[in-house]
Scaffold this motif. Structure first.
Motif, PDB file in Angstrom:
ATOM      1  N   ASN A 191      21.124  17.010  -0.339  1.00 38.18           N
ATOM      2  CA  ASN A 191      21.551  16.500   0.970  1.00 38.18           C
ATOM      3  C   ASN A 191      20.850  17.207   2.119  1.00 38.18           C
ATOM      4  O   ASN A 191      21.406  17.354   3.217  1.00 38.18           O
ATOM      5  CB  ASN A 191      23.072  16.621   1.131  1.00 38.18           C
ATOM      6  N   THR A 192      19.629  17.685   1.843  1.00 42.20           N
ATOM      7  CA  THR A 192      18.795  18.240   2.915  1.00 42.20           C
ATOM      8  C   THR A 192      17.535  17.398   3.041  1.00 42.20           C
ATOM      9  O   THR A 192      17.177  16.624   2.139  1.00 42.20           O
ATOM     10  CB  THR A 192      18.411  19.699   2.636  1.00 42.20           C
ATOM     11  N   ILE A 193      16.844  17.579   4.156  1.00 45.08           N
ATOM     12  CA  ILE A 193      15.627  16.807   4.403  1.00 45.08           C
ATOM     13  C   ILE A 193      14.431  17.541   3.800  1.00 45.08           C
ATOM     14  O   ILE A 193      14.266  18.750   3.985  1.00 45.08           O
ATOM     15  CB  ILE A 193      15.414  16.594   5.911  1.00 45.08           C
ATOM     16  N   MET A 194      13.620  16.799   3.054  1.00 43.13           N
ATOM     17  CA  MET A 194      12.343  17.286   2.549  1.00 43.13           C
ATOM     18  C   MET A 194      11.265  16.315   3.009  1.00 43.13           C
ATOM     19  O   MET A 194      11.548  15.304   3.663  1.00 43.13           O
ATOM     20  CB  MET A 194      12.366  17.387   1.022  1.00 43.13           C
ATOM     21  N   SER A 195      10.034  16.611   2.643  1.00 46.30           N
ATOM     22  CA  SER A 195       8.950  15.698   3.001  1.00 46.30           C
ATOM     23  C   SER A 195       7.946  15.653   1.864  1.00 46.30           C
ATOM     24  O   SER A 195       7.836  16.597   1.079  1.00 46.30           O
ATOM     25  CB  SER A 195       8.255  16.142   4.289  1.00 46.30           C
ATOM     26  N   GLY A 196       7.238  14.549   1.778  1.00 47.89           N
ATOM     27  CA  GLY A 196       6.261  14.423   0.704  1.00 47.89           C
ATOM     28  C   GLY A 196       5.431  13.169   0.837  1.00 47.89           C
ATOM     29  O   GLY A 196       5.572  12.390   1.784  1.00 47.89           O
ATOM     30  N   THR A 197       4.541  12.958  -0.150  1.00 47.18           N
ATOM     31  CA  THR A 197       3.730  11.750  -0.198  1.00 47.18           C
ATOM     32  C   THR A 197       4.508  10.655  -0.909  1.00 47.18           C
ATOM     33  O   THR A 197       5.525  10.901  -1.563  1.00 47.18           O
ATOM     34  CB  THR A 197       2.413  12.022  -0.937  1.00 47.18           C
ATOM     35  N   TYR A 198       4.022   9.437  -0.811  1.00 47.12           N
ATOM     36  CA  TYR A 198       4.725   8.311  -1.410  1.00 47.12           C
ATOM     37  C   TYR A 198       3.724   7.212  -1.743  1.00 47.12           C
ATOM     38  O   TYR A 198       2.591   7.191  -1.244  1.00 47.12           O
ATOM     39  CB  TYR A 198       5.803   7.773  -0.464  1.00 47.12           C
ATOM     40  N   ILE A 199       4.138   6.281  -2.601  1.00 51.30           N
ATOM     41  CA  ILE A 199       3.255   5.190  -2.988  1.00 51.30           C
ATOM     42  C   ILE A 199       3.189   4.160  -1.860  1.00 51.30           C
ATOM     43  O   ILE A 199       3.998   4.172  -0.926  1.00 51.30           O
ATOM     44  CB  ILE A 199       3.709   4.534  -4.303  1.00 51.30           C
ATOM     45  N   ARG A 200       2.220   3.273  -1.970  1.00 52.72           N
ATOM     46  CA  ARG A 200       2.023   2.255  -0.949  1.00 52.72           C
ATOM     47  C   ARG A 200       3.259   1.369  -0.827  1.00 52.72           C
ATOM     48  O   ARG A 200       3.899   1.024  -1.821  1.00 52.72           O
ATOM     49  CB  ARG A 200       0.812   1.389  -1.307  1.00 52.72           C
ATOM     50  N   PRO A 201       3.623   0.978   0.383  1.00 47.37           N
ATOM     51  CA  PRO A 201       4.777   0.087   0.545  1.00 47.37           C
ATOM     52  C   PRO A 201       4.431  -1.329   0.085  1.00 47.37           C
ATOM     53  O   PRO A 201       3.278  -1.630  -0.261  1.00 47.37           O
ATOM     54  CB  PRO A 201       5.026   0.140   2.054  1.00 47.37           C
ATOM     55  N   PHE A 202       5.415  -2.197   0.095  1.00 43.10           N
ATOM     56  CA  PHE A 202       5.207  -3.605  -0.262  1.00 43.10           C
ATOM     57  C   PHE A 202       4.042  -4.171   0.546  1.00 43.10           C
ATOM     58  O   PHE A 202       4.049  -4.133   1.777  1.00 43.10           O
ATOM     59  CB  PHE A 202       6.486  -4.395   0.017  1.00 43.10           C
ATOM     60  N   THR A 203       3.046  -4.666  -0.176  1.00 46.47           N
ATOM     61  CA  THR A 203       1.826  -5.150   0.477  1.00 46.47           C
ATOM     62  C   THR A 203       1.375  -6.443  -0.187  1.00 46.47           C
ATOM     63  O   THR A 203       1.309  -6.524  -1.419  1.00 46.47           O
ATOM     64  CB  THR A 203       0.693  -4.117   0.380  1.00 46.47           C
ATOM     65  N   VAL A 204       1.055  -7.427   0.616  1.00 49.32           N
ATOM     66  CA  VAL A 204       0.484  -8.674   0.125  1.00 49.32           C
ATOM     67  C   VAL A 204      -0.989  -8.693   0.499  1.00 49.32           C
ATOM     68  O   VAL A 204      -1.337  -8.643   1.686  1.00 49.32           O
ATOM     69  CB  VAL A 204       1.194  -9.910   0.712  1.00 49.32           C
ATOM     70  N   GLU A 205      -1.848  -8.738  -0.512  1.00 51.57           N
ATOM     71  CA  GLU A 205      -3.287  -8.786  -0.308  1.00 51.57           C
ATOM     72  C   GLU A 205      -3.799 -10.168  -0.735  1.00 51.57           C
ATOM     73  O   GLU A 205      -3.304 -10.735  -1.708  1.00 51.57           O
ATOM     74  CB  GLU A 205      -3.980  -7.699  -1.124  1.00 51.57           C
ATOM     75  N   PHE A 206      -4.778 -10.674  -0.024  1.00 49.08           N
ATOM     76  CA  PHE A 206      -5.320 -11.986  -0.359  1.00 49.08           C
ATOM     77  C   PHE A 206      -6.810 -11.980  -0.082  1.00 49.08           C
ATOM     78  O   PHE A 206      -7.311 -11.231   0.773  1.00 49.08           O
ATOM     79  CB  PHE A 206      -4.613 -13.091   0.434  1.00 49.08           C
ATOM     80  N   GLY A 207      -7.524 -12.810  -0.832  1.00 51.47           N
ATOM     81  CA  GLY A 207      -8.970 -12.807  -0.683  1.00 51.47           C
ATOM     82  C   GLY A 207      -9.609 -14.084  -1.185  1.00 51.47           C
ATOM     83  O   GLY A 207      -8.980 -14.918  -1.854  1.00 51.47           O
ATOM     84  N   VAL A 208     -10.879 -14.203  -0.862  1.00 49.08           N
ATOM     85  CA  VAL A 208     -11.671 -15.334  -1.300  1.00 49.08           C
ATOM     86  C   VAL A 208     -13.013 -14.814  -1.785  1.00 49.08           C
ATOM     87  O   VAL A 208     -13.554 -13.840  -1.244  1.00 49.08           O
ATOM     88  CB  VAL A 208     -11.852 -16.365  -0.153  1.00 49.08           C
ATOM     89  N   LYS A 209     -13.537 -15.433  -2.822  1.00 47.88           N
ATOM     90  CA  LYS A 209     -14.833 -15.067  -3.387  1.00 47.88           C
ATOM     91  C   LYS A 209     -15.700 -16.312  -3.450  1.00 47.88           C
ATOM     92  O   LYS A 209     -15.257 -17.357  -3.939  1.00 47.88           O
ATOM     93  CB  LYS A 209     -14.657 -14.466  -4.781  1.00 47.88           C
ATOM     94  N   TYR A 210     -16.940 -16.197  -2.945  1.00 45.66           N
ATOM     95  CA  TYR A 210     -17.844 -17.345  -2.894  1.00 45.66           C
ATOM     96  C   TYR A 210     -19.136 -16.997  -3.616  1.00 45.66           C
ATOM     97  O   TYR A 210     -19.795 -16.008  -3.290  1.00 45.66           O
ATOM     98  CB  TYR A 210     -18.138 -17.722  -1.436  1.00 45.66           C
ATOM     99  N   ASN A 211     -19.476 -17.802  -4.608  1.00 52.47           N
ATOM    100  CA  ASN A 211     -20.731 -17.651  -5.346  1.00 52.47           C
ATOM    101  C   ASN A 211     -21.723 -18.710  -4.883  1.00 52.47           C
ATOM    102  O   ASN A 211     -21.361 -19.884  -4.732  1.00 52.47           O
ATOM    103  CB  ASN A 211     -20.486 -17.819  -6.851  1.00 52.47           C
TER     104      ASN A 211
END
Length: 753
Positions: A732-752
């Motif tokens: 019940n005390t405050i600490m700090s640290g690193t964390y994983i990426r939050p909810f993220t939607v990635e989108f892309g297009v590939k053209y040949n």
């Protein structure tokens, strides 16, 4: 929370722990004389190695039961490591997974040890160096936070006499997941990378060959990690604190600047935490390959790499309650009314020059029942006066925090306390001879063997920190070290039936030290590290399912690692100490590939392991006279889970493929006495790929599908909390640290085209 070992996303399809063959990651198993496909080879895949929950710029760490290095998974490009060593130049400062890469392989423990003398798995990438027909491909990617990433590769012939080209450009502008005051828009990653290659095919009496010249330019800047405060609960649970959203708010001091004492002049200078600590590099490769008519191959690659490398590393040293102390804001002098303050240790190195020249020569042939290869590595690395400037300060526990000054603390005019000076300078050299052989002893029995003999030396100097100098004008201490490192591997496959067989492996590796071990300003007394490993298991193949199950053992002694210890009487008094210890791991891994019906594939992987510290005891002396003793022997290694699970389903219907990936990490300890832990967590991904036609592809990926918070790492003020009663005081005390990426939607297009 200082993350000494980067273990976010540590689980991968552990082919090398499961397989005893030497086939590369994307090579398909071929039928032998028994008409059996040794599908254990297929378990050596690079499956999802690029799905990284920590960041989107490099491969995830590959779990082997030992702590991952600061640099994570070793990355090779066209047969050579992209950087000589991961520190101070991380692989992602000189390499990205761009569209010019046309092949990716995952090398197992044995291959990595024999071919490059490293420990762990390695990702080997190969560039498109030119094509006989013109070809172009481009990608454009974004996410809902505003990422902009463009990538293009053009290749084709320049004449009809075998001269061809390949050229690529990669641009990445990543604003991260939170908006931070004082930082530029693209604080997370801003990278430009350009590549160009010319290849000449030729033939001669008795064979054919190619020779390639390739140039690469990389310029990158950005912050490596994201931090957040959180409420630590019993059972390793964490909760967000009021007013701060993990992944949505910035925990970097809000000016984006820091006043540091210049290591070379002793004068205070104002540094920009993004622009002053970026990296720029130039790389020139010469690649020569020849294949004789009798099957003998003669290959060589040489790489000259030069750059100016910077690093900015803020370490969260601990959160303290205000109590009777008085704090004021550094910018206005007004009193701080909050209940908690965060201590921060900054280690910052403005761009410093380095260069390396690495060459590998190989000759080999498939002769009868043998497929042998002999190689020679000659690698040299030089760094010019790599100096790390340090500072310690306080900040409020809040979003976009402001700097605080503690009444009576020895701060300078800029609100900082001295964080010391770290420095090393000199050169490293490795000369190694290695040999591998895949020997089909009989139709049902195959041995893969390898050996490496490496001479390594360090030459240079460092500055003794006990001199308490605030610049580099003091007397230097010489570095003069030599090692003869050896590595061996023996893998065996015994096919008892057409679908069932036994697997076995024995690995042994030795490692010397590196110049960066001297950076803290004391003699690390480096001893050669020995890493033995072994495994035994079974495999089963069926048209609908293939399975590999294997027990493994690995040990490493003489770890030399810098640990940040906090004074038990003053958590902001941090002492950086060189420690030495051993680690031993027993594990059992089962890997399953299933195709129960057309279009559907399922990968399951389960690992149970017990990585423990051995011979890890000592004491720390703090400037105020405090002496703290510690003994972490037989404790579970921090940041490594004992149970790992991966579930990867996918379904393909005509031009549409949908997929998912879920990884479970059981409880992890985040202090070395194992009195503080974090509960287990899931890392989840999902996506879809749709091929509209032969030219155009669309894709979407969801990162952290369940929006887990996933704190990780270790905390300096926790490593000396050796009793359960003391640990309970952290609930019940405050600490700090690193964390994983939050909810993220990635989108892309590939053209040949």
């Amino acid at each position: 929370m200082n993350k000494n070992y980067r273990n976010i996303g540590a689980l991968v399809a552990l082919a090398g722990l499961l397989s005893s063959t030497t086939a590369f990651a994307q090579e398909k198993a071929v039928a032998d004389t028994l008409k059996v496909k040794t599908k254990s080879e297929e378990h050596k895949s690079d499956r999802n190695v690029m799905l990284n929950a920590a960041n989107n710029t490099g491969p995830r760490d590959v779990n082997i039961g030992l702590p991952a290095s600061v640099g994570g998974t070793t990355v090779l490009e066209n047969g050579l490591p992209v950087v000589y060593f991961f520190w101070p130049e991380l692989p992602t400062k000189a390499w990205r997974q761009d569209i010019m890469i046309n092949k990716v392989q995952l090398l197992d423990l044995g291959q990595t040890a024999i071919k490059i003398g490293d420990v762990g798995f390695s990702v080997s990438t190969f560039d498109n160096l030119g094509t006989d027909q013109f070809h172009g491909v481009g990608t454009l990617n974004s996410n809902h936070f505003g990422l902009l990433r463009g990538d293009i590769n053009l290749s084709g012939p320049l004449n009809k006499k075998g001269l061809k080209f390949s050229a690529g450009a990669y641009l990445n502008y990543d604003p991260g997941a939170f908006k931070a005051q004082g930082l530029p828009k693209y604080y997370s990653d801003k990278t430009q990378m350009y590549k160009g290659a010319l290849t000449q095919d030729y033939s001669f009496q008795g064979g054919t060959g190619t020779i390639t010249a390739m140039y690469k330019y990389t310029n990158t800047e950005g912050l490596r990690q994201s931090y957040a405060p959180f409420m630590y609960k019993k059972g390793g649970k964490i909760e967000e604190i009021d007013g701060f959203k993990m992944g949505g708010d910035s925990y970097y001091e809000n000016t984006g600047k820091i006043m540091l004492k210049d290591a070379f002049t002793g004068e205070y200078v104002n540094r920009d935490v993004i622009k002053d600590y970026g990296s720029e590099s130039h790389t020139l490769d010469f690649i020569w390959k020849n294949t004789l008519d009798n099957g003998l191959h003669l290959n060589m690659i040489s790489r000259y790499h030069t750059g100016k490398i910077g690093n900015y590393l803020p370490i969260m040293t601990g959160v303290n309650t205000v109590g009777d102390d008085k704090y004021t804001y550094a910018d206005t002098g007004e009193a701080y009314a909050g209940n908690d303050v965060q201590g921060v240790l900054v280690l910052a190195t403005k761009r410093r020059p380095l260069k390396s020249l690495m060459s590998t020569f190989e000759v080999g042939k498939k002769s009868g029942n043998h497929d042998w290869n002999i190689g020679l590595n000659q690698w040299n690395y030089q760094i010019n006066k790599y100096a790390t400037e340090g500072a310690i300060y306080y900040q409020e526990v809040a979003a976009n925090p402001r700097k605080l000054i503690k009444a009576g603390s020895p701060v300078n005019d800029y609100g900082n306390m001295s964080g010391g000076l770290e420095y090393h300078n000199g050169s490293e050299n490795k000369t190694a001879l290695f040999i591998t052989d895949k020997w089909d002893v009989a139709d049902a029995f195959t041995l893969s063997l390898g050996a490496r003999l490496e001479y390594q030396n360090l030459r240079g100097d460092y500055q003794d920190r006990e001199l308490n100098l605030d610049n580099l004008n003091g007397t230097k201490t010489k570095i003069n070290k030599d090692w003869l490192n050896k590595a061996f591997m023996l893998n065996a496959v015994y096919k008892m039936t057409s679908s069932f067989g036994l697997l076995g492996e024995v690995n042994y590796n030795e490692q010397g030290g590196h110049l960066e071990n001297y950076n803290v300003g004391q003699d690390p007394k480096i001893k050669q590290s020995k890493i033995p490993g072994a495994g035994f298991g079974v495999y089963f193949n069926h048209p609908m399912i293939s399975l590999v199950s294997k027990a493994t053992y690995i040990q490493r002694d003489e770890y030399r690692t810098t640990v940040n210890f906090s004074n038990p009487n003053n958590p902001t008094d941090v002492r950086r100490e060189i420690t030495n210890y051993d680690i031993q791991t027993l594990g059992w891994t089962t890997d399953i590939l299933a195709s129960p019906f057309k279009g559907f594939n399922l990968h399951l992987l389960v690992t149970v392991q017990s990585p423990k510290y051995k011979n890890f005891a000592g004491k720390v002396a703090f400037p105020d006279g405090t002496i703290a003793e510690y003994d972490f022997s037989d404790k579970i290694v921090t940041g490594v889970s004992k149970v790992l699970l991966e579930i990867d389903p996918s379904y393909t219907w005509e031009n549409l493929r949908v997929w998912g990936s879920a990884r479970y990490f059981s409880k992890q300890y985040f202090n070395k006495p194992n009195t503080l832990d974090l509960e287990g967590r899931w890392e989840t991904f999902a996506g879809a790929n749709y091929k509209l036609n032969k030219f155009l592809d669309f894709n979407v990926t969801v990162v952290n599908l369940l929006n887990q918070r996933g704190a990780s790492g270790s905390i300096p003020d926790g490593d000396l909390i050796t009793t359960t009663e003391a640990a309970e005081s952290k609930y019940n005390t405050i600490m700090s640290g690193t964390y994983i990426r939050p909810f993220t939607v990635e989108f892309g297009v590939k053209y040949n085209f």
